[in-house]
Design a protein around this motif. Structure first.
Motif, PDB file in Angstrom:
ATOM      1  N   ILE A 135       0.849  -1.193   0.000  1.00 43.15           N
ATOM      2  CA  ILE A 135       0.000   0.000   0.000  1.00 43.15           C
ATOM      3  C   ILE A 135       0.885   1.245   0.000  1.00 43.15           C
ATOM      4  CG2 ILE A 135      -1.860   1.217   1.213  1.00 43.15           C
ATOM      5  CD1 ILE A 135      -2.127  -1.499   2.865  1.00 43.15           C
ATOM      6  N   ASP A 136       0.515   2.219  -0.814  1.00 42.97           N
ATOM      7  CA  ASP A 136       1.154   3.535  -0.799  1.00 42.97           C
ATOM      8  C   ASP A 136       0.121   4.563  -0.361  1.00 42.97           C
ATOM      9  OD1 ASP A 136       3.675   2.686  -1.715  1.00 42.97           O
ATOM     10  OD2 ASP A 136       2.983   2.747  -3.796  1.00 42.97           O
ATOM     11  N   ILE A 137       0.497   5.390   0.621  1.00 49.68           N
ATOM     12  CA  ILE A 137      -0.399   6.404   1.181  1.00 49.68           C
ATOM     13  C   ILE A 137       0.291   7.762   1.098  1.00 49.68           C
ATOM     14  CG2 ILE A 137      -1.574   7.202   3.277  1.00 49.68           C
ATOM     15  CD1 ILE A 137      -1.588   4.237   4.183  1.00 49.68           C
ATOM     16  N   ASP A 138      -0.449   8.771   0.655  1.00 46.94           N
ATOM     17  CA  ASP A 138       0.037  10.154   0.680  1.00 46.94           C
ATOM     18  C   ASP A 138      -0.066  10.621   2.128  1.00 46.94           C
ATOM     19  OD1 ASP A 138      -0.029  13.043   0.783  1.00 46.94           O
ATOM     20  OD2 ASP A 138      -0.289  13.029  -1.394  1.00 46.94           O
ATOM     21  N   THR A 139       1.058  10.899   2.762  1.00 50.64           N
ATOM     22  CA  THR A 139       1.059  11.242   4.181  1.00 50.64           C
ATOM     23  C   THR A 139       0.496  12.629   4.469  1.00 50.64           C
ATOM     24  OG1 THR A 139       3.356  11.985   4.037  1.00 50.64           O
ATOM     25  CG2 THR A 139       2.984   9.707   4.738  1.00 50.64           C
ATOM     26  N   GLU A 140       0.490  13.512   3.484  1.00 48.00           N
ATOM     27  CA  GLU A 140      -0.047  14.851   3.697  1.00 48.00           C
ATOM     28  C   GLU A 140      -1.567  14.861   3.688  1.00 48.00           C
ATOM     29  OE1 GLU A 140       1.727  17.815   1.189  1.00 48.00           O
ATOM     30  OE2 GLU A 140       3.728  16.956   1.494  1.00 48.00           O
ATOM     31  N   THR A 141      -2.172  14.077   2.793  1.00 49.93           N
ATOM     32  CA  THR A 141      -3.633  14.061   2.657  1.00 49.93           C
ATOM     33  C   THR A 141      -4.278  12.829   3.283  1.00 49.93           C
ATOM     34  OG1 THR A 141      -3.504  12.940   0.519  1.00 49.93           O
ATOM     35  CG2 THR A 141      -3.528  15.373   0.511  1.00 49.93           C
ATOM     36  N   ASN A 142      -3.453  11.826   3.641  1.00 50.34           N
ATOM     37  CA  ASN A 142      -3.933  10.561   4.185  1.00 50.34           C
ATOM     38  C   ASN A 142      -4.834   9.829   3.174  1.00 50.34           C
ATOM     39  OD1 ASN A 142      -3.479   8.845   6.343  1.00 50.34           O
ATOM     40  ND2 ASN A 142      -5.433   9.336   7.297  1.00 50.34           N
ATOM     41  N   ILE A 143      -4.478   9.930   1.903  1.00 52.24           N
ATOM     42  CA  ILE A 143      -5.231   9.291   0.826  1.00 52.24           C
ATOM     43  C   ILE A 143      -4.443   8.104   0.283  1.00 52.24           C
ATOM     44  CG2 ILE A 143      -6.046   9.620  -1.557  1.00 52.24           C
ATOM     45  CD1 ILE A 143      -7.037  12.343  -0.727  1.00 52.24           C
ATOM     46  N   ILE A 144      -5.159   7.029   0.006  1.00 57.57           N
ATOM     47  CA  ILE A 144      -4.555   5.817  -0.548  1.00 57.57           C
ATOM     48  C   ILE A 144      -4.225   6.069  -2.017  1.00 57.57           C
ATOM     49  CG2 ILE A 144      -4.909   3.378  -1.078  1.00 57.57           C
ATOM     50  CD1 ILE A 144      -6.987   3.417   1.293  1.00 57.57           C
ATOM     51  N   LEU A 145      -2.967   5.897  -2.366  1.00 61.43           N
ATOM     52  CA  LEU A 145      -2.519   6.124  -3.737  1.00 61.43           C
ATOM     53  C   LEU A 145      -2.520   4.842  -4.563  1.00 61.43           C
ATOM     54  CD1 LEU A 145       0.540   8.419  -2.971  1.00 61.43           C
ATOM     55  CD2 LEU A 145      -1.763   9.122  -3.700  1.00 61.43           C
ATOM     56  N   GLN A 146      -2.143   3.728  -3.934  1.00 61.18           N
ATOM     57  CA  GLN A 146      -1.992   2.469  -4.657  1.00 61.18           C
ATOM     58  C   GLN A 146      -2.153   1.305  -3.695  1.00 61.18           C
ATOM     59  OE1 GLN A 146      -1.456   2.361  -7.969  1.00 61.18           O
ATOM     60  NE2 GLN A 146      -1.443   0.146  -8.023  1.00 61.18           N
ATOM     61  N   VAL A 147      -2.797   0.236  -4.169  1.00 57.29           N
ATOM     62  CA  VAL A 147      -2.918  -1.005  -3.409  1.00 57.29           C
ATOM     63  C   VAL A 147      -2.612  -2.149  -4.356  1.00 57.29           C
ATOM     64  CG1 VAL A 147      -4.461  -2.538  -2.118  1.00 57.29           C
ATOM     65  CG2 VAL A 147      -4.705  -0.063  -1.887  1.00 57.29           C
ATOM     66  N   GLN A 148      -1.790  -3.093  -3.903  1.00 61.10           N
ATOM     67  CA  GLN A 148      -1.453  -4.267  -4.715  1.00 61.10           C
ATOM     68  C   GLN A 148      -1.491  -5.499  -3.824  1.00 61.10           C
ATOM     69  OE1 GLN A 148       0.460  -4.172  -8.025  1.00 61.10           O
ATOM     70  NE2 GLN A 148       0.199  -6.369  -8.126  1.00 61.10           N
ATOM     71  N   PHE A 149      -2.377  -6.427  -4.144  1.00 58.33           N
ATOM     72  CA  PHE A 149      -2.452  -7.704  -3.442  1.00 58.33           C
ATOM     73  C   PHE A 149      -1.541  -8.701  -4.150  1.00 58.33           C
ATOM     74  CE2 PHE A 149      -6.398  -5.756  -2.150  1.00 58.33           C
ATOM     75  CZ  PHE A 149      -6.662  -6.261  -0.890  1.00 58.33           C
ATOM     76  N   THR A 150      -0.903  -9.567  -3.385  1.00 58.91           N
ATOM     77  CA  THR A 150      -0.153 -10.690  -3.942  1.00 58.91           C
ATOM     78  C   THR A 150      -0.920 -11.951  -3.582  1.00 58.91           C
ATOM     79  OG1 THR A 150       1.941  -9.529  -3.679  1.00 58.91           O
ATOM     80  CG2 THR A 150       2.049 -11.926  -3.928  1.00 58.91           C
ATOM     81  N   GLY A 151      -1.336 -12.686  -4.605  1.00 59.88           N
ATOM     82  CA  GLY A 151      -2.145 -13.883  -4.389  1.00 59.88           C
ATOM     83  C   GLY A 151      -3.604 -13.525  -4.241  1.00 59.88           C
TER      84      GLY A 151
END
Length: 83
Positions: free
Chosen positions: A19-35
């Motif tokens: 998971i990548d989160i923008d720390t200034e806005t607290n918004i999720i930028l990207q999510v990647q599941f494995t499996g």
């Protein structure tokens, strides 16, 4: 600034979530599941992108997968809580 989290899942078919989160806005930028179920995890990842972390936690917490007490969406919520 971006915060990257790698979460090892428990009790589901997917093995980890990145998971990548923008720390200034607290918004999720990207999510990647494995499996896991590819279509479902891609859908959950796409829906989570752009959400505030708190909103995603609220929407995804406590979802079960069949008889399991958790699910890939619930695991994402747990990962976000830990972040």
């Amino acid at each position: 600034m971006t915060k990257h989290i790698t979460y090892t899942t428990q009790g589901v078919c997917s093995r980890k979530i990145d998971i990548d989160i923008d720390t200034e806005t607290n918004i999720i930028l990207q999510v990647q599941f494995t499996g896991g179920c590819n279509g479902n995890t891609q859908g959950v990842a796409a829906l989570a992108r752009g959400l505030k972390v708190e909103d995603a936690i609220e929407r995804l917490s406590d979802i079960h997968c069949g008889p399991r007490p958790t699910s890939c969406p619930d695991q994402l919520a747990r990962a976000l809580r830990e972040a």
